[in-house]
Design a protein around this motif. Structure first.
Motif, mmCIF file in Angstrom:
data_model
loop_
_atom_site.group_PDB
_atom_site.id
_atom_site.type_symbol
_atom_site.label_atom_id
_atom_site.label_comp_id
_atom_site.label_asym_id
_atom_site.label_seq_id
_atom_site.Cartn_x
_atom_site.Cartn_y
_atom_site.Cartn_z
ATOM 1 N N ARG A 129 2.070 4.430 -23.845
ATOM 2 C CA ARG A 129 2.448 3.019 -23.705
ATOM 3 C C ARG A 129 1.207 2.131 -23.792
ATOM 4 N N GLY A 130 0.113 2.576 -23.164
ATOM 5 C CA GLY A 130 -1.137 1.813 -23.221
ATOM 6 C C GLY A 130 -1.638 1.649 -24.645
ATOM 7 N N VAL A 131 -1.533 2.718 -25.433
ATOM 8 C CA VAL A 131 -1.937 2.637 -26.843
ATOM 9 C C VAL A 131 -1.000 1.696 -27.592
ATOM 10 N N ASP A 132 0.317 1.859 -27.396
ATOM 11 C CA ASP A 132 1.306 1.031 -28.092
ATOM 12 C C ASP A 132 1.141 -0.457 -27.773
ATOM 13 N N GLU A 133 0.823 -0.766 -26.513
ATOM 14 C CA GLU A 133 0.687 -2.163 -26.091
ATOM 15 C C GLU A 133 -0.698 -2.739 -26.370
ATOM 16 N N GLY A 134 -1.617 -1.911 -26.866
ATOM 17 C CA GLY A 134 -2.956 -2.396 -27.149
ATOM 18 C C GLY A 134 -3.869 -2.440 -25.934
ATOM 19 N N ALA A 135 -3.444 -1.866 -24.822
ATOM 20 C CA ALA A 135 -4.287 -1.835 -23.623
ATOM 21 C C ALA A 135 -5.302 -0.697 -23.680
ATOM 22 N N LEU A 136 -5.014 0.307 -24.489
ATOM 23 C CA LEU A 136 -5.916 1.440 -24.671
ATOM 24 C C LEU A 136 -6.202 1.628 -26.154
ATOM 25 N N ARG A 137 -7.283 2.289 -26.444
ATOM 26 C CA ARG A 137 -7.721 2.511 -27.819
ATOM 27 C C ARG A 137 -6.660 3.259 -28.625
ATOM 28 N N ALA A 172 -12.231 4.056 -8.037
ATOM 29 C CA ALA A 172 -12.793 2.937 -8.808
ATOM 30 C C ALA A 172 -13.647 3.448 -9.955
ATOM 31 N N ALA A 173 -14.411 4.500 -9.723
ATOM 32 C CA ALA A 173 -15.246 5.067 -10.782
ATOM 33 C C ALA A 173 -14.394 5.626 -11.913
ATOM 34 N N VAL A 174 -13.337 6.368 -11.566
ATOM 35 C CA VAL A 174 -12.449 6.919 -12.597
ATOM 36 C C VAL A 174 -11.886 5.800 -13.462
ATOM 37 N N LEU A 175 -11.373 4.756 -12.813
ATOM 38 C CA LEU A 175 -10.753 3.660 -13.566
ATOM 39 C C LEU A 175 -11.757 2.921 -14.431
ATOM 40 N N THR A 176 -12.918 2.610 -13.878
ATOM 41 C CA THR A 176 -13.927 1.870 -14.634
ATOM 42 C C THR A 176 -14.398 2.664 -15.839
ATOM 43 N N ILE A 177 -14.735 3.927 -15.604
ATOM 44 C CA ILE A 177 -15.235 4.756 -16.703
ATOM 45 C C ILE A 177 -14.148 4.972 -17.747
ATOM 46 N N PHE A 178 -12.945 5.285 -17.304
ATOM 47 C CA PHE A 178 -11.873 5.546 -18.264
ATOM 48 C C PHE A 178 -11.467 4.285 -19.010
ATOM 49 N N LEU A 179 -11.167 3.219 -18.293
ATOM 50 C CA LEU A 179 -10.683 2.012 -18.956
ATOM 51 C C LEU A 179 -11.734 1.351 -19.829
ATOM 52 N N ASP A 180 -12.941 1.286 -19.368
ATOM 53 C CA ASP A 180 -13.959 0.639 -20.190
ATOM 54 C C ASP A 180 -14.272 1.458 -21.421
ATOM 55 N N GLY A 181 -14.100 2.767 -21.330
ATOM 56 C CA GLY A 181 -14.322 3.606 -22.489
ATOM 57 C C GLY A 181 -13.090 3.768 -23.353
ATOM 58 N N ALA A 182 -11.900 3.423 -22.826
ATOM 59 C CA ALA A 182 -10.672 3.627 -23.567
ATOM 60 C C ALA A 182 -10.084 2.335 -24.113
#
Length: 185
Positions: A129-137, A172-182
């Motif tokens: 869903r994140g990919v489809d909505e453009g929220a993820l790479r 917070a680390a998981v989210l920051t690293i994952f979201l900023d990289g994804a």
């Protein structure tokens, strides 16, 4: 009915004590130590869980129920993808800390593949869903995003178990690293 409620209560107390003792002291903990931590006689422990394998299967069932309930309670489909990932991360790290014994050597059972399948589906749906909505790479396959996210979760859980970080900081680390990289470039 009261008999069943008492039996469920005793079983839950044994599983809670086992999860705590195994997480704190490792897989070498004896069944006698688990019984003592649960406040029951060894005979009672063996009546509920005739051997270590049965106890680990009980822990796996409790962990599965806990994690699936946390995923359901997170209502992932009702919020934006970053918030859904935050809810999911908190749920996994909170439950994972309680059932850490299942992550240690000697803590696995044959039913791990079943649990992995049940837990991975909602995560994969959310990532898609994140990919489809453009929220993820969109240039990375969902399977790779899944592997990266769950890898971060696993490492964060180990850091929590080693007590090198707390739950909130790890999440917070998981989210920051994952979201900023994804996120899309």
């Amino acid at each position: 009915m009261a008999g069943r409620a008492l039996r469920d209560h005793i079983e839950a107390a044994i599983l809670d004590a086992a999860a705590t003792v195994l997480a704190d002291r490792g897989p070498a903990v004896s069944m006698a130590e688990i019984a003592a931590a649960a406040g029951v006689a060894r005979a009672t422990l063996y009546r509920y869980f005739p051997n270590r394998e049965a106890l680990l299967e009980g822990l796996l069932a409790a962990a599965s129920s806990d994690l699936l309930a946390r995923i359901d309670d997170a209502e992932l489909d009702t919020v934006a993808v970053p918030e859904a990932l935050a809810r999911l991360t908190r749920g996994f790290l909170t439950a994972g800390g309680k059932y850490a014994a299942l992550m240690q050597p000697g803590g696995k059972t044959d039913k791990d593949a079943e649990l992995d399948a049940q837990l991975s589906e909602p995560v994969r749906r959310l990532l898609a869903r994140g990919v489809d909505e453009g929220a993820l790479r969109s240039d990375l396959p969902v399977d790779l995003l899944f592997d990266m996210y769950t890898g971060l979760l696993e490492k964060a859980l180990y850091a929590i178990l080693r007590r090198t970080t707390g739950l909130e900081q790890a999440g917070a680390a998981v989210l920051t690293i994952f979201l900023d990289g994804a996120r899309p470039a």
